[in-house]
Each structure stands twice: as C-alpha cells, then as structure tokens.
Enzyme design. Structure first.
Site, PDB file in Angstrom:
ATOM      1  N   SER A 122     -54.302 111.031  64.743  1.00 30.70           N
ATOM      2  CA  SER A 122     -53.344 110.585  65.756  1.00 30.70           C
ATOM      3  C   SER A 122     -53.582 111.187  67.138  1.00 30.70           C
ATOM      4  O   SER A 122     -52.831 110.908  68.073  1.00 30.70           O
ATOM      5  CB  SER A 122     -51.924 110.923  65.290  1.00 30.70           C
ATOM      6  OG  SER A 122     -51.829 112.286  64.892  1.00 30.70           O
ATOM      7  N   GLU A 123     -54.630 111.981  67.283  1.00 28.62           N
ATOM      8  CA  GLU A 123     -54.842 112.702  68.543  1.00 28.62           C
ATOM      9  C   GLU A 123     -54.891 111.782  69.759  1.00 28.62           C
ATOM     10  O   GLU A 123     -54.221 112.041  70.774  1.00 28.62           O
ATOM     11  CB  GLU A 123     -56.145 113.523  68.459  1.00 28.62           C
ATOM     12  CG  GLU A 123     -56.057 114.769  67.598  1.00 28.62           C
ATOM     13  CD  GLU A 123     -56.378 114.499  66.134  1.00 28.62           C
ATOM     14  OE1 GLU A 123     -56.595 115.469  65.403  1.00 28.62           O
ATOM     15  OE2 GLU A 123     -56.411 113.304  65.734  1.00 28.62           O
ATOM     16  N   VAL A 124     -55.703 110.699  69.688  1.00 30.24           N
ATOM     17  CA  VAL A 124     -55.850 109.851  70.872  1.00 30.24           C
ATOM     18  C   VAL A 124     -54.530 109.201  71.269  1.00 30.24           C
ATOM     19  O   VAL A 124     -54.327 108.860  72.439  1.00 30.24           O
ATOM     20  CB  VAL A 124     -56.927 108.763  70.661  1.00 30.24           C
ATOM     21  CG1 VAL A 124     -58.295 109.396  70.533  1.00 30.24           C
ATOM     22  CG2 VAL A 124     -56.608 107.869  69.463  1.00 30.24           C
ATOM     23  N   ILE A 133     -51.759 110.614  71.538  1.00 30.43           N
ATOM     24  CA  ILE A 133     -50.993 111.500  72.424  1.00 30.43           C
ATOM     25  C   ILE A 133     -51.884 112.076  73.531  1.00 30.43           C
ATOM     26  O   ILE A 133     -51.531 113.054  74.186  1.00 30.43           O
ATOM     27  CB  ILE A 133     -50.297 112.637  71.655  1.00 30.43           C
ATOM     28  CG1 ILE A 133     -51.320 113.528  70.942  1.00 30.43           C
ATOM     29  CG2 ILE A 133     -49.278 112.082  70.671  1.00 30.43           C
ATOM     30  CD1 ILE A 133     -50.708 114.834  70.404  1.00 30.43           C
TER      31      ILE A 133
END
Length: 255
Positions: free
Chosen positions: A130-132, A134
């Site tokens: 889910s990094e990208v 945020i």
C-alpha cells in the site's frame, strides 16, 4: 507483562513470538519494534530453540509502520530506520522462522512475511503493498519481497497497491500455503523443520542466500569443502548413525 506488545514463549523447542498490539493492527510502533527485535535475538541465542513461529493476536497480522509515529518526523527520525534490523534478523536467523497469519498483512508486515523461511495464512487473509497509495516507496521491504515474488506480479502489485488474496499470494511465491487448518499446517512445518540438524539448518539457510556462481563448475570446490565438512562433523556422523540404526537423531525433539 501486561503492557508488553510482543510475547515470547518457548515450548518443546519452538519459540513462539506473538505480536500483541491489536489496537493499532499490530503496526510497527517503536515499542513493538524494540520488543520484536529483542525476542528474535533471544530465540537466535537459545540453543534449546529449534524453530521460531511469528504470529499475532487480533484480526490483522501486521499493518506495517505506525503512521501516527511517522507523521511530522524528519527523515532521520522515522521509525523505518530501525526496520532493516528486524528484517535482517528474520532473514539471517540460524533457526528457521515460520510466519503464521490468521489475518491480513500490509506493507512492512509483508516484508516480515517474506523474510521468514515459511509462511502460512488462512485463505481469507489479504495483502497489499500500500506504500504508493500514501506517497511512499516500498524500498526496504523490496529487499526481502522481491527475491520471493514472480517479477511480473511484483511490478503489478508494487505499482498499483492493489489488494490480493492468499490464493494469489501462494501463486506468486509470497506464501507457502493457504489453509483452513492454520495451526495444523504450521505444526506440520514446525515438525519437519525440527527434524533437521541445527547446524545443518543454519548453514543451509546461509547457503540459500548466497550469490549463485556463474556456472556450477565455479562453485564445486567451495561446496565440496562445505559438504565434506558436514559429512565428517559430529552432527553429520550422528545423523548417519541414526539412519543406520533406524532411529531419530539426537537433535529431534521428543514427541
């Protein structure tokens, strides 16, 4: 202790490390990181420990870094700076590590799953890089995740941040198994791992992480020395004798 976020227990040669911070989905807060690292160090140093199981309480295995702690901090003060140590401890642990997931993992949580030797989840567990979503990069976890994942799947899932299920996690190499009988499947792996010689397991883990020689011929001399050393070792000789006598070697935990 009532206020600890990671519990450490050793029974029958298995060290169980339990993330117990369900109020924030077992996010990697400063306290949890510290206690997890300490527990992994204790297991690695204990000769009585043969296998490590990393598990959790609550519905989520690990949601990744604690974003509340990350908010407003400069690059040098981010908790993520401490995370490589934990991934390194999991990846290089001389004792095999089994990840037991009864629920979802996200971001850094997936990095830990990938750093373990064996990973088992319930079929309904979900995953997402889910990094990208945020505005950050899955940089540190890429070092443990990318060696496991199919390259096409890695590009898709790192770039989109899409959620995927346990079945696909098995297909792309993140999980070994998705099972309704989670505890039975974990117990099966633990028993199989504990049947190996402790020193042989540690050296085999190291072997699996070594760079591959350009051709088999380039590696034969080194690997011959390693193989002969273990055949002649006390552990190797005990294993050979046990095989001849049709008994279990002395390192196998008693049933």
């Amino acid at each position: 202790m009532a206020d600890e976020l990671v519990h450490y227990d050793v029974v029958g040669g298995t060290a169980t490390i339990t993330l117990d911070s369900p109020h924030n989905r077992n996010a990697l807060s400063a306290q949890l990181r510290r206690e997890l690292s300490d527990s992994l160090a204790a297991a690695a140093a204990d000769d009585a420990v043969r296998v490590i199981v990393l598990t959790h309480t609550g519905p989520v295995f690990c949601a990744g870094m604690d974003l509340k702690e990350a908010r407003g901090a400069g690059a040098g003060d981010q908790g993520v700076n401490e995370f490589p140590r934990i991934l390194e401890q999991l990846w290089t642990s001389p004792k095999p590590v089994v990840a037991r997931l009864a629920g979802p993992a996200r971001a850094g949580g997936i990095g830990m799953v990938a750093a373990c030797d064996i990973a088992v989840a319930v079929p309904e567990a979900t995953f997402a890089f889910s990094e990208v979503r945020i505005g950050v990069v899955p940089a540190i976890i890429s070092l443990t995740v990318l060696p496991r994942l199919n390259p096409r799947a890695a590009h898709e899932l790192f770039l989109t941040g899409d959620t995927f299920d346990a079945r696909r996690a098995v297909e792309i190499g993140l999980l070994n198994s998705a099972s309704d009988d989670l505890d039975g499947e974990v117990a099966r792996y633990v028993k199989a791992l504990a049947a190996g010689g402790p020193k042989a397991l540690a050296e085999t883990k190291a072997l699996l992480s070594r760079p591959r020689p350009a051709t088999p011929s380039d590696g034969f001399d080194e690997m011959l020395g390693l193989s002969a050393k273990f055949f002649a070792s006390e552990e190797g000789q005990e294993g050979i004798l046990a095989f001849a006598q049709k008994r279990k070697p002395n390192w196998v935990p008693q049933d």
